[in-house]
Every structure is written in structure tokens, then in C-alpha cells.
Design a protein around this motif. Structure first.
Motif, PDB file in Angstrom:
ATOM      1  N   CYS A  32      46.490 -72.919  90.492  1.00 54.71           N
ATOM      2  CA  CYS A  32      47.952 -72.913  90.371  1.00 54.71           C
ATOM      3  C   CYS A  32      48.604 -72.494  91.681  1.00 54.71           C
ATOM      4  O   CYS A  32      48.023 -71.724  92.449  1.00 54.71           O
ATOM      5  CB  CYS A  32      48.393 -71.925  89.300  1.00 54.71           C
ATOM      6  SG  CYS A  32      47.912 -72.392  87.656  1.00 54.71           S
ATOM      7  N   SER A  33      49.829 -72.975  91.885  1.00 55.32           N
ATOM      8  CA  SER A  33      50.628 -72.473  93.000  1.00 55.32           C
ATOM      9  C   SER A  33      51.002 -71.025  92.685  1.00 55.32           C
ATOM     10  O   SER A  33      50.918 -70.584  91.529  1.00 55.32           O
ATOM     11  CB  SER A  33      51.879 -73.326  93.191  1.00 55.32           C
ATOM     12  OG  SER A  33      52.682 -73.316  92.030  1.00 55.32           O
ATOM     13  N   LYS A  34      51.431 -70.277  93.695  1.00 53.97           N
ATOM     14  CA  LYS A  34      51.792 -68.874  93.471  1.00 53.97           C
ATOM     15  C   LYS A  34      52.906 -68.737  92.437  1.00 53.97           C
ATOM     16  O   LYS A  34      52.908 -67.804  91.652  1.00 53.97           O
ATOM     17  CB  LYS A  34      52.202 -68.200  94.780  1.00 53.97           C
ATOM     18  CG  LYS A  34      51.034 -67.906  95.694  1.00 53.97           C
ATOM     19  CD  LYS A  34      51.433 -67.060  96.877  1.00 53.97           C
ATOM     20  CE  LYS A  34      52.082 -67.918  97.920  1.00 53.97           C
ATOM     21  NZ  LYS A  34      52.377 -67.250  99.173  1.00 53.97           N
ATOM     22  N   ASN A  35      53.867 -69.678  92.438  1.00 57.19           N
ATOM     23  CA  ASN A  35      54.968 -69.589  91.478  1.00 57.19           C
ATOM     24  C   ASN A  35      54.622 -70.186  90.116  1.00 57.19           C
ATOM     25  O   ASN A  35      55.443 -70.176  89.208  1.00 57.19           O
ATOM     26  CB  ASN A  35      56.232 -70.245  92.047  1.00 57.19           C
ATOM     27  CG  ASN A  35      56.089 -71.738  92.264  1.00 57.19           C
ATOM     28  OD1 ASN A  35      55.087 -72.359  91.915  1.00 57.19           O
ATOM     29  ND2 ASN A  35      57.103 -72.327  92.866  1.00 57.19           N
ATOM     30  N   LYS A  36      53.423 -70.738  89.970  1.00 54.92           N
ATOM     31  CA  LYS A  36      52.884 -71.297  88.723  1.00 54.92           C
ATOM     32  C   LYS A  36      53.641 -72.543  88.240  1.00 54.92           C
ATOM     33  O   LYS A  36      53.470 -72.973  87.107  1.00 54.92           O
ATOM     34  CB  LYS A  36      52.847 -70.241  87.622  1.00 54.92           C
ATOM     35  CG  LYS A  36      52.131 -68.981  88.000  1.00 54.92           C
ATOM     36  CD  LYS A  36      50.903 -68.803  87.188  1.00 54.92           C
ATOM     37  CE  LYS A  36      50.355 -67.417  87.348  1.00 54.92           C
ATOM     38  NZ  LYS A  36      49.309 -67.297  88.257  1.00 54.92           N
ATOM     39  N   ARG A  37      54.452 -73.135  89.082  1.00 57.07           N
ATOM     40  CA  ARG A  37      55.174 -74.355  88.701  1.00 57.07           C
ATOM     41  C   ARG A  37      54.297 -75.604  88.871  1.00 57.07           C
ATOM     42  O   ARG A  37      54.471 -76.594  88.186  1.00 57.07           O
ATOM     43  CB  ARG A  37      56.445 -74.496  89.533  1.00 57.07           C
ATOM     44  CG  ARG A  37      57.268 -75.689  89.152  1.00 57.07           C
ATOM     45  CD  ARG A  37      58.587 -75.714  89.846  1.00 57.07           C
ATOM     46  NE  ARG A  37      59.244 -76.978  89.603  1.00 57.07           N
ATOM     47  CZ  ARG A  37      60.182 -77.471  90.348  1.00 57.07           C
ATOM     48  NH1 ARG A  37      60.635 -76.792  91.383  1.00 57.07           N
ATOM     49  NH2 ARG A  37      60.720 -78.627  90.083  1.00 57.07           N
ATOM     50  N   SER A  86      50.943 -75.731  97.398  1.00 52.65           N
ATOM     51  CA  SER A  86      52.137 -74.963  97.789  1.00 52.65           C
ATOM     52  C   SER A  86      53.088 -74.818  96.613  1.00 52.65           C
ATOM     53  O   SER A  86      53.000 -75.531  95.620  1.00 52.65           O
ATOM     54  CB  SER A  86      52.839 -75.652  98.964  1.00 52.65           C
ATOM     55  OG  SER A  86      53.267 -76.952  98.603  1.00 52.65           O
ATOM     56  N   ASN A  87      54.026 -73.888  96.754  1.00 52.13           N
ATOM     57  CA  ASN A  87      55.000 -73.612  95.689  1.00 52.13           C
ATOM     58  C   ASN A  87      55.942 -74.782  95.408  1.00 52.13           C
ATOM     59  O   ASN A  87      56.518 -74.867  94.329  1.00 52.13           O
ATOM     60  CB  ASN A  87      55.835 -72.375  96.026  1.00 52.13           C
ATOM     61  CG  ASN A  87      55.119 -71.098  95.662  1.00 52.13           C
ATOM     62  OD1 ASN A  87      54.229 -71.082  94.819  1.00 52.13           O
ATOM     63  ND2 ASN A  87      55.488 -70.021  96.310  1.00 52.13           N
ATOM     64  N   ASN A  88      56.106 -75.696  96.377  1.00 55.53           N
ATOM     65  CA  ASN A  88      56.960 -76.860  96.132  1.00 55.53           C
ATOM     66  C   ASN A  88      56.146 -78.073  95.681  1.00 55.53           C
ATOM     67  O   ASN A  88      56.698 -79.145  95.465  1.00 55.53           O
ATOM     68  CB  ASN A  88      57.799 -77.197  97.370  1.00 55.53           C
ATOM     69  CG  ASN A  88      56.969 -77.569  98.574  1.00 55.53           C
ATOM     70  OD1 ASN A  88      55.757 -77.718  98.514  1.00 55.53           O
ATOM     71  ND2 ASN A  88      57.627 -77.700  99.720  1.00 55.53           N
ATOM     72  N   GLU A 152      52.112 -71.683 102.327  1.00 56.19           N
ATOM     73  CA  GLU A 152      53.545 -71.606 102.078  1.00 56.19           C
ATOM     74  C   GLU A 152      54.120 -73.027 102.090  1.00 56.19           C
ATOM     75  O   GLU A 152      53.427 -73.981 102.442  1.00 56.19           O
ATOM     76  CB  GLU A 152      54.221 -70.741 103.143  1.00 56.19           C
ATOM     77  CG  GLU A 152      53.635 -69.345 103.285  1.00 56.19           C
ATOM     78  CD  GLU A 152      53.698 -68.507 102.018  1.00 56.19           C
ATOM     79  OE1 GLU A 152      54.632 -68.696 101.214  1.00 56.19           O
ATOM     80  OE2 GLU A 152      52.808 -67.664 101.831  1.00 56.19           O
ATOM     81  N   ASP A 153      55.392 -73.176 101.739  1.00 55.01           N
ATOM     82  CA  ASP A 153      56.030 -74.495 101.721  1.00 55.01           C
ATOM     83  C   ASP A 153      56.210 -75.068 103.117  1.00 55.01           C
ATOM     84  O   ASP A 153      56.333 -76.285 103.275  1.00 55.01           O
ATOM     85  CB  ASP A 153      57.390 -74.428 101.020  1.00 55.01           C
ATOM     86  CG  ASP A 153      57.255 -74.109  99.536  1.00 55.01           C
ATOM     87  OD1 ASP A 153      56.159 -74.296  98.972  1.00 55.01           O
ATOM     88  OD2 ASP A 153      58.258 -73.680  98.936  1.00 55.01           O
TER      89      ASP A 153
END
Length: 177
Positions: A32-37, A86-88, A152-153
Motif C-alpha cells: 500500500c501507499s503510505k496514505n493507503k489510497r 507513491s501516495n498519488n 514521495e510524489d
């Protein structure tokens, strides 16, 4: 008290034994991305890495039903032992060695691959990251160059044997932090 001291000594002696174990057999896993999105399913049987985006808040999703609340964003016809997204959901790093370099490395040795929306974006070579190969740390069977501290993004933070370095996605250049 003596048994605790012996245990601590034994642990320090045991760590090097497992430092260079053979590569595990390929198996399917999820990252998963760090933000889990966003999450990657790295399918060893299909030799495929697929990125999914959740379309409901992550707190409503359990591991068993994640795919019901996600849509496929992109895929890469490759499987690697290590993966990050990445988070995006735009960038992905794929790597088979996790900070190690094979002993017979050359100038064109690839440390890891960067993908953007499922397309190859950059190959990060050992010579891009490490200025002096004599700085590599010898392990039992390989050399250690460092590792990926975070994705990171806008780039990748590397923690190398030569210090922290930043790979900037916009310029495709590596900078010393």
C-alpha cells in the motif's frame, strides 16, 4: 540476568548468519501507499504488478474486500521482490535486491526501476547513486549500497553508504541531501 546477557550476545552473533540468505521463491503480495489510497498487487504467477485506487475511504475496507472497492489504475507486466507506490498512485519502484548489489556488478548495474503510470520512467544505475564503488559495504555474498528510505510524489529519498540522496522525478537527477 546472565541468561538475558547471553540472549543479547546470541542475537548479535545470529544476525550476520541471516544477512545473505538465498532469495525467497516468488510469491504474490500486496503493498500500500503510505496514505493507503493506492495499493499494488504483485502477482508472481501472472508476472504482473497492478496498481489499484480505492474509491471509498480506507477505514471501510478490509484486506479481504479491497478489490470490491478499488479500480485498476495501471499495470506493469513484471514481478519484482520489492515494490512501492507513491501516495498519488503515479509512481512505482520495483526492485529485486533490496539494497544489495551482486558481486559481479558492472557500470550498467541497475539498482531499481521507476515506473510512472505503468510505463518505464527511469532506470536507476549503481553509478548514478554511488560515486565510489569502494564505499560499498561487503556482505557475505553481495555488496550493500543502502536503500530506499521513502517514495514521495515528487521523488525518492535514498539512504546510501555515502549519505542521504534525493532522486527528483521532475529533473530525473540525483541530488545530495
Amino acid at each position: 540476568m546472565k541468561s538475558i546477557f547471553r540472549f543479547i550476545i546470541l542475537m548479535f552473533l545470529a544476525v550476520p548468519i541471516f544477512a545473505d540468505e538465498p532469495m525467497p521463491p516468488p510469491e504474490t503480495y500486496t503493498r500500500c501507499s503510505k496514505n493507503k489510497r493506492y495499493f499494488l498487487i504483485c502477482d508472481a504467477e501472472e508476472n504482473l504488478t497492478t496498481c489499484y485506487e480505492l474509491f471509498v475511504p480506507e477505514k471501510y475496507v478490509t484486506d479481504s474486500d479491497s478489490l470490491y472497492f478499488a479500480k485498476e489504475k495501471w499495470n506493469i507486466p513484471q514481478w519484482y521482490l520489492y515494490a512501492r507506490v507513491s501516495n498519488n498512485g503515479e509512481f512505482c519502484i520495483l526492485d529485486d535486491w533490496g539494497g544489495l548489489v551482486h558481486p559481479d556488478f558492472g557500470a550498467d548495474y541497475v539498482l531499481f526501476m521507476v515506473y510512472r503510470n505503468g510505463e518505464e520512467y527511469a532506470k536507476i544505475f549503481l553509478s548514478d547513486v554511488i560515486s565510489e564503488t569502494r564505499n560499498l559495504k561487503r556482505t557475505v555474498s553481495h555488496f550493500y549500497w543502502g536503500g530506499i528510505e521513502s517514495l514521495e510524489d515528487d521523488g525518492i529519498l535514498l539512504d546510501t553508504v555515502e549519505g542521504k540522496k534525493w532522486y527528483d522525478f521532475a529533473t530525473k537527477k540525483l541530488l545530495v541531501k
